[in-house]
Design a protein around this motif. Sequence first.
Motif, PDB file in Angstrom:
ATOM      1  N   LEU A 182      58.904 -23.845  94.972  1.00  0.00           N
ATOM      2  CA  LEU A 182      59.016 -22.439  95.367  1.00  0.00           C
ATOM      3  C   LEU A 182      58.234 -22.243  96.652  1.00  0.00           C
ATOM      4  O   LEU A 182      57.169 -22.830  96.841  1.00  0.00           O
ATOM      5  CB  LEU A 182      58.424 -21.526  94.289  1.00  0.00           C
ATOM      6  CG  LEU A 182      59.172 -21.426  92.960  1.00  0.00           C
ATOM      7  CD1 LEU A 182      58.375 -20.550  91.996  1.00  0.00           C
ATOM      8  CD2 LEU A 182      60.577 -20.866  93.156  1.00  0.00           C
ATOM      9  N   LEU A 243      48.413 -21.739  81.734  1.00  0.00           N
ATOM     10  CA  LEU A 243      48.829 -21.099  82.993  1.00  0.00           C
ATOM     11  C   LEU A 243      47.625 -20.565  83.756  1.00  0.00           C
ATOM     12  O   LEU A 243      47.537 -20.678  84.981  1.00  0.00           O
ATOM     13  CB  LEU A 243      49.819 -19.960  82.698  1.00  0.00           C
ATOM     14  CG  LEU A 243      51.239 -20.415  82.364  1.00  0.00           C
ATOM     15  CD1 LEU A 243      52.073 -19.259  81.823  1.00  0.00           C
ATOM     16  CD2 LEU A 243      51.915 -21.024  83.601  1.00  0.00           C
ATOM     17  N   ASP A 247      46.540 -21.760  87.432  1.00  0.00           N
ATOM     18  CA  ASP A 247      46.382 -20.787  88.506  1.00  0.00           C
ATOM     19  C   ASP A 247      45.029 -20.981  89.207  1.00  0.00           C
ATOM     20  O   ASP A 247      44.960 -21.080  90.445  1.00  0.00           O
ATOM     21  CB  ASP A 247      46.506 -19.373  87.892  1.00  0.00           C
ATOM     22  CG  ASP A 247      46.515 -18.259  88.928  1.00  0.00           C
ATOM     23  OD1 ASP A 247      45.673 -18.314  89.844  1.00  0.00           O
ATOM     24  OD2 ASP A 247      47.347 -17.345  88.814  1.00  0.00           O
ATOM     25  N   VAL A 273      49.901 -17.903  91.965  1.00  0.00           N
ATOM     26  CA  VAL A 273      51.115 -17.302  91.391  1.00  0.00           C
ATOM     27  C   VAL A 273      52.282 -18.291  91.472  1.00  0.00           C
ATOM     28  O   VAL A 273      53.015 -18.512  90.500  1.00  0.00           O
ATOM     29  CB  VAL A 273      51.472 -15.990  92.136  1.00  0.00           C
ATOM     30  CG1 VAL A 273      52.806 -15.443  91.644  1.00  0.00           C
ATOM     31  CG2 VAL A 273      50.352 -14.966  91.964  1.00  0.00           C
ATOM     32  N   LEU A 274      52.455 -18.902  92.656  1.00  0.00           N
ATOM     33  CA  LEU A 274      53.584 -19.841  92.818  1.00  0.00           C
ATOM     34  C   LEU A 274      53.433 -21.044  91.897  1.00  0.00           C
ATOM     35  O   LEU A 274      54.422 -21.545  91.358  1.00  0.00           O
ATOM     36  CB  LEU A 274      53.679 -20.335  94.265  1.00  0.00           C
ATOM     37  CG  LEU A 274      54.295 -19.412  95.310  1.00  0.00           C
ATOM     38  CD1 LEU A 274      54.666 -20.233  96.538  1.00  0.00           C
ATOM     39  CD2 LEU A 274      55.511 -18.675  94.795  1.00  0.00           C
ATOM     40  N   ARG A 276      52.101 -21.135  88.978  1.00  0.00           N
ATOM     41  CA  ARG A 276      52.523 -20.743  87.625  1.00  0.00           C
ATOM     42  C   ARG A 276      54.047 -20.651  87.529  1.00  0.00           C
ATOM     43  O   ARG A 276      54.658 -21.151  86.596  1.00  0.00           O
ATOM     44  CB  ARG A 276      51.902 -19.394  87.250  1.00  0.00           C
ATOM     45  CG  ARG A 276      50.458 -19.502  86.796  1.00  0.00           C
ATOM     46  CD  ARG A 276      49.987 -18.197  86.185  1.00  0.00           C
ATOM     47  NE  ARG A 276      49.488 -17.275  87.210  1.00  0.00           N
ATOM     48  CZ  ARG A 276      49.963 -16.043  87.410  1.00  0.00           C
ATOM     49  NH1 ARG A 276      50.959 -15.587  86.691  1.00  0.00           N
ATOM     50  NH2 ARG A 276      49.444 -15.280  88.343  1.00  0.00           N
ATOM     51  N   ARG A 277      54.643 -20.007  88.531  1.00  0.00           N
ATOM     52  CA  ARG A 277      56.102 -19.822  88.471  1.00  0.00           C
ATOM     53  C   ARG A 277      56.848 -21.153  88.587  1.00  0.00           C
ATOM     54  O   ARG A 277      57.827 -21.386  87.882  1.00  0.00           O
ATOM     55  CB  ARG A 277      56.558 -18.896  89.592  1.00  0.00           C
ATOM     56  CG  ARG A 277      56.093 -17.472  89.371  1.00  0.00           C
ATOM     57  CD  ARG A 277      56.637 -16.568  90.456  1.00  0.00           C
ATOM     58  NE  ARG A 277      56.062 -15.234  90.313  1.00  0.00           N
ATOM     59  CZ  ARG A 277      56.148 -14.286  91.250  1.00  0.00           C
ATOM     60  NH1 ARG A 277      56.775 -14.532  92.388  1.00  0.00           N
ATOM     61  NH2 ARG A 277      55.610 -13.114  91.048  1.00  0.00           N
ATOM     62  N   ALA A 278      56.369 -22.005  89.483  1.00  0.00           N
ATOM     63  CA  ALA A 278      57.052 -23.302  89.654  1.00  0.00           C
ATOM     64  C   ALA A 278      56.884 -24.138  88.389  1.00  0.00           C
ATOM     65  O   ALA A 278      57.810 -24.835  87.959  1.00  0.00           O
ATOM     66  CB  ALA A 278      56.504 -24.037  90.881  1.00  0.00           C
ATOM     67  N   ALA A 280      56.612 -23.034  85.346  1.00  0.00           N
ATOM     68  CA  ALA A 280      57.507 -22.505  84.307  1.00  0.00           C
ATOM     69  C   ALA A 280      58.926 -23.047  84.500  1.00  0.00           C
ATOM     70  O   ALA A 280      59.582 -23.463  83.542  1.00  0.00           O
ATOM     71  CB  ALA A 280      57.495 -20.984  84.334  1.00  0.00           C
ATOM     72  N   ILE A 281      59.382 -23.077  85.753  1.00  0.00           N
ATOM     73  CA  ILE A 281      60.738 -23.574  86.019  1.00  0.00           C
ATOM     74  C   ILE A 281      60.825 -25.076  85.719  1.00  0.00           C
ATOM     75  O   ILE A 281      61.761 -25.550  85.069  1.00  0.00           O
ATOM     76  CB  ILE A 281      61.142 -23.294  87.486  1.00  0.00           C
ATOM     77  CG1 ILE A 281      61.122 -21.785  87.758  1.00  0.00           C
ATOM     78  CG2 ILE A 281      62.535 -23.873  87.783  1.00  0.00           C
ATOM     79  CD1 ILE A 281      61.259 -21.419  89.230  1.00  0.00           C
TER      80      ILE A 281
END
Lengths: 290, 165
Positions: A182, A243, A247, A273-274, A276-278, A280-281
């Motif tokens: 991301l 997470l 972070d 933030v990125l 965590r999001r990456a 999750a994906i």
Amino acid sequence: MPRVSYTAPTSIDDAVKALAASAGVAKALSGGTDLLVQLKSGRVRPEVIVDTKRIPGLIGIREEGDKFVIGAATPGIMISADERLTRAYPGIVEGVDLIGSTQIQGRCSIAGNLCNASPAADSVPPVIAARATAVVVGPNGRREVPVENIVTGPGQTSLQKGEFVVEFRIPKPLPRQSDAYLRFIPRTEMDIAVVGCAVNVVLDAGGTCTEARVVLGAVAPTQVIVEEAAQALIGHKLDDDTLKRLDSAARAACRPISDKRGTIEYRIKVAGVLARRAAAIAFDRAASRA
Amino acid sequence: MSKHHVSSVINGEPVEFLCEPQQTLLDCLRDELHLTGSKEGCGSGDCGACTVIVDGNIVCSCLMLGVEAEGRTVLTVEGVAEGEKLHPVQQKFLEHAALQCGFCTPGFIVAAKALLDENKNPTEEETRYWLAGNLCRCTGYDKIVRAVLDAAAVMRGENPPSPAT
Ligand SMILES: Cc1cc2nc3c(=O)[nH]c(=O)nc-3n(C[C@H](O)[C@H](O)[C@H](O)COP(=O)(O)OP(=O)(O)OC[C@H]3O[C@@H](n4cnc5c(N)ncnc54)[C@H](O)[C@@H]3O)c2cc1C
Ligand code: FES
Ligand code: FES
């Protein structure tokens, strides 16, 4: 543009000779989407440009045993169109695909993105996260080095005079391994990363992470492999506590600069933030590859 | 430094030209071959006014050397129409008035043609992302996107109503 000479050798040996023979600066050319901009602005003044694209193997993607091999000059459009790579490493394809416009995709390569040595290069974090190696050839022969050892600082690489990258070798993923990349930019297209983050994970049958690599871009002079972030994931599922630790590990690894795209504080926050999001994906993808 | 002799196929015709190694393909098209349809807006890959199709892919001709065109097949905006018959994208640009000053238009036409060559039925979102490397200072893009989507419909054999003028 200032005068320069150009050669398009058809063998690796001839390319090494041409790069090594020049008394001044010699530049390898892949897609030219960085090099031509820099030639025009006078930022680089090479004596010779060595176009690598006519060397067999420099453009194309192949499988060799347990590796994918991507020719150094393979343009983005060919990488995104490759179903094997898209299935195996969607995060690498995401990183490559984010480089520039459709026009840039017709030319831009991973070698150019890497060797231009911008901290914000989009394809580099996921390639490092996949534990890829670069095959480098030069006057002293051939060496295979981890991709993270190529860039040493903004605009600086560890390549010696006469050396260039011929291909990237990427281990094929394990059954429950996958990745994600991301990047954050202030708009939806055509901008340079404020932060980029790649996460590559291997899960066991129960969904617990057994191996991980987390790589940040645009938050330090080079891409950063965040060992503590990987440790936060390994041995865990992606619960809230994991997470949170991911972070803070990502934030702690940042050594960014402030510029018009973001302040130091902002970049650090976005990195967490990125990550965590990456993650999750990547976890979702890895689980669905079971 | 000596000039390079380059042979390519440009707009369907075998073409030979001489160029200095540092000349871009855009320079060669405009200054050596007098194909002045491709424009130089920025010279740095940002605006897309210089877009041409090389071996099937769109590229910025300002970021490619002329010598790199050796043996390649190039299509410029001059090759998009078939003789006097405009390509549907060109026809729809006229009908929608998808241009004002027109400087960006050749790049948009070439990029849009390439999109429709590989995707017969692009969504508006796909069209906008595909064209993100083409900048227009005048139109606000909306008419351009409508023109491209209508051209796609024409090419699929549908008959979209001409826009009210
Ligand atoms: C409009 C525009 C938008 C862009 N957007 C992005 C973006 O969103 N994200 C991003 O990361 N980048 C972006 N870029 C930068 C650029 O497109 C990428 O870095 C691209 O991947 C460079 O690849 P190339 O093949 O064109 O490199 P080239 O320009 O050919 O080379 C770049 C550098 O690498 C060296 N090099 C090339 N090949 C080799 C090799 N085989 N071995 C050793 N050294 C080599 C060259 O000598 C040069 O120094 C953008 C550029 C433009 C013009
Ligand atoms: S002139 Fe080539 S992209 Fe602007
Ligand atoms: S019509 Fe003027 S730039 Fe597009």
